[in-house]
Design an enzyme around this catalytic site. Structure first.
Site, PDB file in Angstrom:
ATOM      1  N   CYS A   1      -2.059  22.545  -8.968  1.00  0.00           N
ATOM      2  CA  CYS A   1      -2.395  21.263  -8.357  1.00  0.00           C
ATOM      3  C   CYS A   1      -1.185  20.345  -8.370  1.00  0.00           C
ATOM      4  CB  CYS A   1      -3.552  20.621  -9.137  1.00  0.00           C
ATOM      5  SG  CYS A   1      -3.996  18.969  -8.545  1.00  0.00           S
TER       6      CYS A   1
ATOM      7  N   CYS B   1     -13.676  17.248  -9.544  1.00  0.00           N
ATOM      8  CA  CYS B   1     -12.401  17.077  -8.850  1.00  0.00           C
ATOM      9  C   CYS B   1     -11.789  15.766  -9.324  1.00  0.00           C
ATOM     10  CB  CYS B   1     -12.636  17.062  -7.339  1.00  0.00           C
ATOM     11  SG  CYS B   1     -11.136  17.133  -6.351  1.00  0.00           S
TER      12      CYS B   1
END
Length: 429
Positions: free
Chosen positions: A354, A160
Site C-alpha cells: 500500500c 480500509c
C-alpha cells in the site's frame, strides 16, 4: 464459445474485463456490467475531496473504451443473480446467461451502522466513491469560508484505513498551504487498537512512524474506539478497553468530518444462498472460486477474508490494488485453463503493498503475505511515496483508457519499492 460476465466496473472489474479479453482472445464473449457510465480511480478520491483533482481528471467513460476491445458494457447494474441457472438479471430487466461469472463489485457502504453518518442525509463526508469525494469537495469549500474543528477517521468494522490516514494528512497539508491550519484543531478517530495497525496487525514500525507523523502535524487521535452517533456539528466517540468494554465517551465538535464506514456485500450478491459469509462477502477457495457455485469466481473488496487478528473493536482486513490484481490474474488463468481442458489450479498471492499519500510525503506499507507470519514486513516514509502515488494514478488511468491488461500495481510497486528492498520483495512474491 464461452460467455464470461464481469459484475462490477471498478478497479478489479475493469482490469478483469481487459485481461479476459487479451488472454482469451475474441473467440469468447466478455460482458461487463457496472453501475453508472464512468469509472473513477478510487485511490485519487482524497485529492478530489480537497480540490487537488477535478472529477474529469480521474474518470473514464466505460462503454467508449471497453467497446473498442469488443467488450459489451451495461451500466444498469445487477438486480439479481440466478446462480442455479447461471444467469444474472440487470437493473433494466435483461437476463444474461453466463458460462462464468466474475464478481468484483466492491462493497456496500454500511453508513447505517453509525446513525447520522454518511453524505446522503448524514453529517459526515466520504471518499469511498468519486461521487462522494466530489460531494466532499463542495462541503470542504464551504468549510474553508468558516474553518473550525475537523474529525477524520474510520468506523468500527472498517477494513480500509489507509484512505482515512491519507485524508487527514492531505487536509493538514492543504490547510497549511492556505495558511489556515492554525485555525483548525484536528482529531483522528479509529477502531484500530493503535495508530498504524491498518487492519494488518501493524506493518514493520508502522505504529511508531504513524504516531510520529500525527504528532508532528498536531493531529490528536482516539483509537480502539467506536463512533456511536453523529449529529450536526458533533460526533460521539467511545473508547474501549483491551477486552472491548466501553469506557470514556468523547463528544467531538466539528465543522468538517470524513468517516470511512464499515463494508458489507452488495445486496444482489449477499442474497445468493450459500455464496457469502454473514456480512455478504463472497466465500472463495484458493483459486478464487466459490466452493458452492463452480461457475462463480470473485476478486477484490467483495471477497471474504478473515481479519488478520482479533481486536477489541472490530476491524477488517484491507484489500489493496496489488492484491486485487493478483486475484484477477488468478481467475483469468483458471478460466483459461478450464476452457482448454486443463486443471484450473492457479493460485494468487494475497500480499499487501500500500502506498499512502500524505500530501507532501507518503508512507509505503509492505506485508508479504498479508496474514502473519510474513516473509517481508516494513514501512517506509518519504517524498518518493507521494511521487509514486501520482505515478500510479497516471499509469492506471492510461491502462483503463487504452485497454491494456498490464499489471500496473505489481509492476510499479515492485519497481518503486526496489529503491528499498527489491530483492526481498521479489523473493517473497
Amino acid at each position: 464459445m464461452a460467455k464470461i460476465v464481469v459484475m462490477g466496473a471498478g478497479l478489479g472489474g475493469m482490469s478483469a474485463a481487459y485481461e479476459l479479453r487479451e488472454t482469451l482472445g475474441k473467440a469468447h464473449e466478455v460482458v461487463l456490467v457496472g453501475q453508472g457510465e464512468s469509472f473513477g480511480f478510487t485511490p485519487s478520491n482524497p485529492w478530489l475531496a480537497v480540490g487537488w483533482r477535478k472529477q474529469d481528471d480521474i474518470s473514464v467513460e466505460i462503454a467508449k473504451h471497453v467497446g473498442k476491445r469488443g467488450i459489451r458494457y451495461d451500466g444498469s447494474g445487477v438486480e439479481r443473480i440466478d446462480a442455479e441457472a447461471n444467469a444474472i438479471v440487470t437493473g433494466k430487466g435483461e437476463r444474461i446467461d453466463y458460462d462464468y461469472l466474475l464478481i468484483s463489485t466492491g462493497p456496500k457502504l454500511a453508513f447505517e451502522e453509525v446513525p447520522g453518518s454518511g453524505p446522503d442525509g448524514g453529517f459526515t463526508q466520504s471518499v469511498c466513491t468519486t461521487q462522494h469525494a466530489a460531494h466532499a469537495w463542495q462541503a470542504y469549500q464551504a468549510f474553508l469560508e468558516n474553518p473550525g474543528p475537523v474529525v477524520v477517521g474510520a468506523a468500527a468494522g472498517a477494513s480500509c484505513f489507509g484512505p482515512a490516514y491519507e485524508f487527514a494528512m492531505i487536509v493538514d497539508a492543504d490547510l497549511r498551504k492556505r495558511k489556515l491550519r492554525d485555525r483548525v484543531p484536528m482529531t483522528f478517530v479509529s477502531s484500530e487498537p493503535y495508530v498504524g495497525h491498518m487492519g494488518l496487525g501493524g506493518v514493520g514500525d508502522s505504529r511508531g512512524l504513524m504516531e510520529a507523523e500525527l504528532r508532528q502535524r498536531h493531529i490528536k487521535w482516539i483509537v480502539n474506539s467506536k463512533v456511536t452517533e453523529v449529529r450536526d456539528g458533533e460526533m460521539t466517540v467511545v473508547e474501549h478497553d483491551g477486552k472491548g468494554q466501553p469506557g470514556e465517551a468523547h463528544v467531538l465538535p466539528f465543522k468538517f468530518a470524513m468517516l470511512l464506514p464499515a463494508f458489507k456485500g452488495v445486496d444482489a450478491v449477499a442474497a445468493v444462498e450459500g455464496l457469502c459469509n454473514p456480512r455478504g462477502f463472497v466465500i472463495v477457495d484458493k483459486h478464487q472460486r466459490s466452493p458452492k457455485y463452480p461457475k462463480i469466481f470473485s476478486a477484490g473488496v467483495c471477497v471474504a477474508i478473515p481479519p488478520v487478528e482479533a481486536t477489541p473493536v472490530p476491524t477488517g482486513a484491507p484489500k489493496t490494488g496489488f492484491m486485487i490484481e493478483s486475484m484477477v490474474t488468478t481467475i483469468v488463468r483458471n478460466i483459461q485453463a478450464e476452457l482448454q481442458g486443463e486443471t484450473p489450479d492457479y493460485q494468487g498471492t494475497w500480499n499487501a503493498v500500500c502506498l499512502a499519500d500524505m500530501g507532501d510525503t507518503g508512507a509505503a506499507f509492505v506485508a508479504l503475505p498479508q496474514i502473519p507470519p510474513r516473509n517481508v514486513t516494513w514501512t517506509k516514509i518519504g517524498k518518493w511515496v507521494h511521487l509514486a502515488k501520482i505515478g500510479f494514478e497516471k499509469y492506471f488511468l492510461y491502462k483503463m483508457r487504452h485497454g491494456t491488461s498490464e499489471p500496473i500495481y505489481e509492476k510499479y510497486s515492485l519497481g518503486l519499492l526496489g529503491i528499498e528492498r527489491l530483492k526481498d520483495v521479489k523473493r517473497a512474491s
